[in-house]
Design a protein around this motif. Structure first.
Motif, PDB file in Angstrom:
ATOM      1  N   GLU A  27       2.663   6.870  16.592  1.00 31.31           N
ATOM      2  CA  GLU A  27       3.029   7.578  17.819  1.00 31.31           C
ATOM      3  C   GLU A  27       2.182   7.102  18.986  1.00 31.31           C
ATOM      4  O   GLU A  27       2.670   6.931  20.104  1.00 31.31           O
ATOM      5  CB  GLU A  27       2.865   9.086  17.614  1.00 31.31           C
ATOM      6  N   ALA A  30       3.483   3.695  20.008  1.00 31.41           N
ATOM      7  CA  ALA A  30       4.787   3.804  20.667  1.00 31.41           C
ATOM      8  C   ALA A  30       4.640   4.358  22.082  1.00 31.41           C
ATOM      9  O   ALA A  30       5.388   3.993  22.983  1.00 31.41           O
ATOM     10  CB  ALA A  30       5.713   4.686  19.834  1.00 31.41           C
ATOM     11  N   ALA A  35       8.740   0.610  23.750  1.00 33.26           N
ATOM     12  CA  ALA A  35       9.433   0.538  22.468  1.00 33.26           C
ATOM     13  C   ALA A  35      10.674  -0.326  22.625  1.00 33.26           C
ATOM     14  O   ALA A  35      11.413  -0.189  23.600  1.00 33.26           O
ATOM     15  CB  ALA A  35       9.831   1.940  22.009  1.00 33.26           C
ATOM     16  N   THR A  39      18.207  -1.764  17.974  1.00 34.74           N
ATOM     17  CA  THR A  39      18.077  -1.427  16.563  1.00 34.74           C
ATOM     18  C   THR A  39      18.836  -2.415  15.690  1.00 34.74           C
ATOM     19  O   THR A  39      18.616  -2.493  14.504  1.00 34.74           O
ATOM     20  CB  THR A  39      18.617  -0.010  16.286  1.00 34.74           C
ATOM     21  N   HIS A  74       5.549   1.399  13.876  1.00 32.90           N
ATOM     22  CA  HIS A  74       6.851   1.902  13.430  1.00 32.90           C
ATOM     23  C   HIS A  74       7.639   2.452  14.597  1.00 32.90           C
ATOM     24  O   HIS A  74       7.128   3.233  15.412  1.00 32.90           O
ATOM     25  CB  HIS A  74       6.670   2.976  12.360  1.00 32.90           C
ATOM     26  N   HIS A  75       8.889   2.048  14.681  1.00 36.58           N
ATOM     27  CA  HIS A  75       9.846   2.575  15.644  1.00 36.58           C
ATOM     28  C   HIS A  75      11.015   3.143  14.864  1.00 36.58           C
ATOM     29  O   HIS A  75      11.132   2.911  13.647  1.00 36.58           O
ATOM     30  CB  HIS A  75      10.287   1.476  16.604  1.00 36.58           C
ATOM     31  N   TRP A  80       7.758  -2.912  13.064  1.00 36.47           N
ATOM     32  CA  TRP A  80       7.578  -4.037  13.975  1.00 36.47           C
ATOM     33  C   TRP A  80       6.154  -4.544  13.831  1.00 36.47           C
ATOM     34  O   TRP A  80       5.239  -3.793  13.475  1.00 36.47           O
ATOM     35  CB  TRP A  80       7.816  -3.621  15.429  1.00 36.47           C
ATOM     36  N   GLU A 115       6.157  -7.115  25.306  1.00 33.40           N
ATOM     37  CA  GLU A 115       5.804  -5.705  25.362  1.00 33.40           C
ATOM     38  C   GLU A 115       5.855  -5.133  26.782  1.00 33.40           C
ATOM     39  O   GLU A 115       6.322  -4.010  27.003  1.00 33.40           O
ATOM     40  CB  GLU A 115       4.404  -5.506  24.784  1.00 33.40           C
TER      41      GLU A 115
END
Length: 630
Positions: A27, A30, A35, A39, A74-75, A80, A115
Motif C-alpha cells: 500500500e 502504491a 500505479a 491490467t 503488488h497492484h 510488479w 513510474e
C-alpha cells in the motif's frame, strides 16, 4: 520494501525463497508511485511475444540490476517489479508472474512503465533505450546491438507467421501428410524445418540471424526448406589440412571446370552466403588470395539443417557438410564460422566417447553417434568443412531432433503428439518418459567419467523404430565438452594427444583436444554443462513446455524428470552420484545460461565470460518437490 534479490544472492524459487511483500508495504508503494493503468495487454502477436521473452531474459540475467535492485510491489492486476531511480533517472515498473524454470519470475506483459508519468514502453526499441540509459557508458553499444538483434528477430518472426501455411503445404507435398511417414535422415530434414520455426527455450532472439535479409532467409534458412547448390573453391594442396578420407564423389578441380589445377589444388565447398566479400577477406587474411580459384560451376544440391551452416545433399542425406557462415545466431558474438580447432575437438570427442562405450557395452546400438573424423581446413575459420557421416541403417526409422518435439506440425497439433500417436499409444508423457530414461542413463554415465557434452536439443535426435517400442539416441557435435581431468584419468587412464591439437590435459591427458578450456581440475564446469544442457534444455524445457500446452500438470511432469534423473544417479553410484545429488537434485539453486549478456550486451572483458556459451547466472531448482519452485 523487500528486494527481489540482494546484491549477493539472487531469487532462487517461485515460492519459499523470496520473502513476501506485506500488504502495508504494498500500500505504501502504491501510494507513492503511479500505479500502472493496465491490467491486460496483447501477447499473441510476434512483437508482443518477442518483447515478453526479451524482458524475461533481461530480468533473469540481472541486466542493469533488475534482479538485484528490483523490488516486488503488488497492484490489483498482479505483481510488479520496481527498479528504483538512479542519479535522476526515472524508476521503471515491470509486470511479472511466477515462473520457476530459469528464474523465479518472468515478464507477465510485454511492457515497461515509467513510474513518474505512467508512460508505457511497449516496443523492444523503447524498452532497451530506457534500460540503456541505466547502463554503464562502456556497455551502451551492446544495448544498441541487442536492439538491432531484436529488430532482425521480429522481422523473421513476422516472416515465419506469414509463410507458415506455405511451408506446411510444401512439406506435406514433399514428405506426405502423415508425420510417421517422414522416415530416415531425409525425413529428419523436414522435422528440422519445423524446429527452426520454434523459439529457443532460453535465448529470446534465437530466430534472428545477423545481417540476412528476407530473400537470403527464404533461399538458405532451414525454416523454408530450400534446395540450393554449393560453390567450390580450389585451394593449393599444401595450404589445406585434410583429416580422413573425403567422401566418395568429392569433386576434383577438373570436375568443376578447373582442369589445369588437379595436381596442385584441392576443392573445398563454400556456402553461397560466404561467397563475395566474406570469402575474399578470408583469402586475404590466409594469404591465399592470389592462389585460390573460385569455380564458376556450382555442384551438389543441398538442403539446410536446423543449424543452417550444416547442409545435407538432397540425394545423400546421411552425409552432412558443416560449412562456415559469416553470420551469427544466439548472440552477435556467437559467429557461425568454424575455427579449425573445433574440428580437431569434434574428432577428439568422438574418440573419447567411443572409449566410454567400449567400457559400457549396454550403450552399443542404443546411443548412436555421427562420425566427425573427416574434415578439411585451410587454417581460417571461413575456409573449412566438416564431413559428418550418419549411420546407414536408419531408412526405416523416424529420426527427429529433440528441438522439433514442441513444434507445430502441418495440419495441427505438436510434433510430440503425432509421434506419441504412432509410437506410444497417443500419450506424449509416455513418450517423454521413454526419452528421459536413456538420456539420463547415458549422460550420468558420462558424468561418472568426468565428461559433460554440449548435447542440447539440436544435437540430440530421437530414432524411433523400426520395431514398435524401439527408441535410440543419435548424437552429433562432440566439440565443446567439459571434462574433469582427474576423474577421467581415474576411469579411462591418461589419454595421449592426437591429431593437430596440443591442448593440455594436465593429469588427464589431452585425448587430442585443441581447446585448453575443455579440461578442468574438478566437477564444477562439468556439472554446470550437465545442468544447463542435459537437464534444462533436454528435460526441464519439455516438462514446462508440455505443461504450457496442457498435456499434463506441471508438478506431474517435474516429478517425472526428477524420478528418472534420480534413478540414473542411483545406478551411477559412488562419488560422482554424490556430486550430482548435491549440485543438481538437491541444490538450492541451479546454474542458468546468461546468453544475452555474454553473447551481445557485454564484451568478454566486461562479462568475464571465458566462453560465451558457458557463462552463467543462477535460477530456481525446479526439481525440489518440497519447499521449492515445483
Amino acid at each position: 520494501m523487500t528486494p527481489v534479490a540482494s546484491e549477493n544472492a539472487a531469487v532462487t524459487a517461485v515460492a519459499g525463497e523470496t520473502e513476501a511483500v506485506t500488504a502495508v508495504e504494498a500500500e505504501a508503494v502504491a501510494a507513492s508511485v503511479n500505479a500502472p493503468a493496465v491490467t491486460t495487454a496483447p501477447v499473441a502477436g510476434p512483437a508482443s511475444q518477442l518483447l515478453t521473452r526479451v524482458l524475461s531474459a533481461l530480468l533473469r540475467e540481472d541486466v542493469v540490476g533488475l534482479r538485484t535492485r528490483g523490488t516486488l510491489v503488488h497492484h490489483p492486476d498482479g505483481p510488479w517489479l520496481r527498479l528504483p531511480a538512479v542519479d535522476g533517472d526515472d524508476a521503471l515498473l515491470l509486470p511479472v508472474t511466477e515462473d520457476g524454470f530459469q528464474h523465479a519470475y518472468a515478464a507477465r506483459l510485454p511492457l515497461l512503465v515509467r513510474e513518474s508519468d505512467g508512460t508505457h514502453l511497449t516496443t523492444s526499441d523503447t524498452v532497451l533505450a530506457a534500460l540503456r540509459a541505466l547502463a554503464e557508458p562502456v556497455d551502451r553499444d551492446g544495448f544498441d546491438a541487442f536492439a538491432e538483434e531484436c529488430g532482425q528477430t521480429l522481422a523473421t518472426m513476422q516472416l515465419h507467421e506469414a509463410t507458415g501455411q506455405e511451408v506446411a503445404d510444401g512439406l506435406t507435398e514433399l514428405y506426405g501428410p502423415d508425420l510417421a511417414d517422414w522416415t530416415g535422415l531425409r525425413g529428419g530434414l523436414a522435422y528440422e524445418t519445423l524446429a527452426a520455426r520454434l523459439d529457443h527455450p532460453v535465448y529470446p532472439t534465437a530466430r534472428g540471424r545477423s545481417g540476412l535479409d528476407e530473400s537470403q532467409l527464404r533461399g538458405y534458412a532451414p525454416e523454408f526448406h530450400p534446395n540450393f547448390a554449393l560453390h567450390w573453391l580450389a585451394l593449393p594442396r599444401e595450404s589445406v589440412t585434410v583429416a580422413g578420407e573425403l567422401p566418395d564423389g568429392w569433386p576434383t578441380p577438373s570436375g568443376l571446370g578447373l582442369a589445369d589445377l588437379d595436381r596442385t589444388h584441392v576443392a573445398l565447398p563454400v556456402h553461397p552466403l560466404t561467397v563475395g566479400e566474406p570469402l575474399d577477406a578470408a583469402l586475404r587474411e590466409a594469404g591465399l588470395a592470389d592462389r585460390a580459384v573460385l569455380a564458376d560451376r556450382v555442384y551438389l544440391d543441398v538442403v539446410p539443417t536446423l543449424s543452417m551452416r550444416t547442409v545435407a545433399p538432397a540425394a545423400a542425406p546421411s552425409l552432412h557438410l558443416k560449412l562456415p557462415l559469416a553470420t551469427a545466431t544466439l548472440g552477435l558474438r556467437n559467429k557461425r564460422s568454424i575455427k579449425p580447432g573445433t574440428l580437431v575437438d569434434g574428432a577428439a570427442g568422438q574418440r573419447l566417447l567411443a572409449a566410454v562405450i567400449e567400457r559400457e557395452p549396454r550403450f552399443k546400438g542404443r546411443v548412436l553417434h555421427a562420425d566427425e573424423t573427416v574434415y578439411a581446413h585451410a587454417g581460417h575459420e571461413l575456409l573449412a568443412v566438416l564431413c559428418r557421416r550418419y549411420p546407414a541403417d536408419l531408412d526405416d526409422c523416424v529420426v527427429v531432433p529433440m528441438a522439433a518435439l514442441l513444434a507445430e506440425a502441418p495440419g495441427g497439433g505438436l510434433v510430440v503428439d503425432h509421434l506419441a500417436d504412432r509410437f506410444h499409444g497417443g500419450d506424449p508423457i509416455a513418450l517423454l518418459d521413454a526419452v528421459l530414461t536413456p538420456l539420463f542413463d547415458w549422460q550420468t554415465t558420462l558424468f561418472g567419467y568426468g565428461i559433460a557434452l554440449e548435447s542440447h536439443q539440436q544435437n540430440v535426435s530421437l530414432v524411433f523404430g523400426p520395431e514398435p517400442g524401439d527408441l535410440r539416441l543419435l548424437l552429433k557435435d562432440n566439440d565443446g565438452p567439459r571434462i574433469n581431468r582427474t576423474r577421467l584419468a581415474a576411469t579411462l587412464g591418461e589419454g595421449e594427444g592426437e591429431g593437430e591439437g596440443e591442448g593440455e590435459g594436465e593429469g588427464g591427458g589431452t585425448w587430442g583436444f585443441d581447446d585448453a578450456r575443455t579440461f578442468g581440475p574438478d566437477d564444477r564446469a562439468v556439472a554446470d554443462v550437465f545442468t544447463t544442457i542435459t537437464l534444462h534444455l533436454c528435460a526441464g524445457a519439455y516438462a514446462f513446455g508440455l505443461a504450457r500446452h496442457g498435456r499434463a500438470p506441471l508438478p506431474e511432469l517435474l516429478s517425472l524428470v526428477r524420478d528418472r534423473l534420480a534413478e540414473a544417479v542411483d545406478r551411477l553410484g559412488g562419488d560422482a552420484a554424490a556430486v550430482l545429488r548435491e549440485r543438481v537434485l538437491n541444490a538450492p539453486e541451479l546454474p542458468v545460461k546468461a546468453m544475452v549478456t555474454a553473447g551481445t550486451l557485454l564484451s568478454k572483458e566486461r562479462s568475464g565470460a571465458a566462453d560465451i556459451n558457458k557463462h552463467y547466472t543462477t535460477g530456481p531448482n525446479y526439481l525440489l518437490l518440497e519447499g521449492g519452485s515445483a
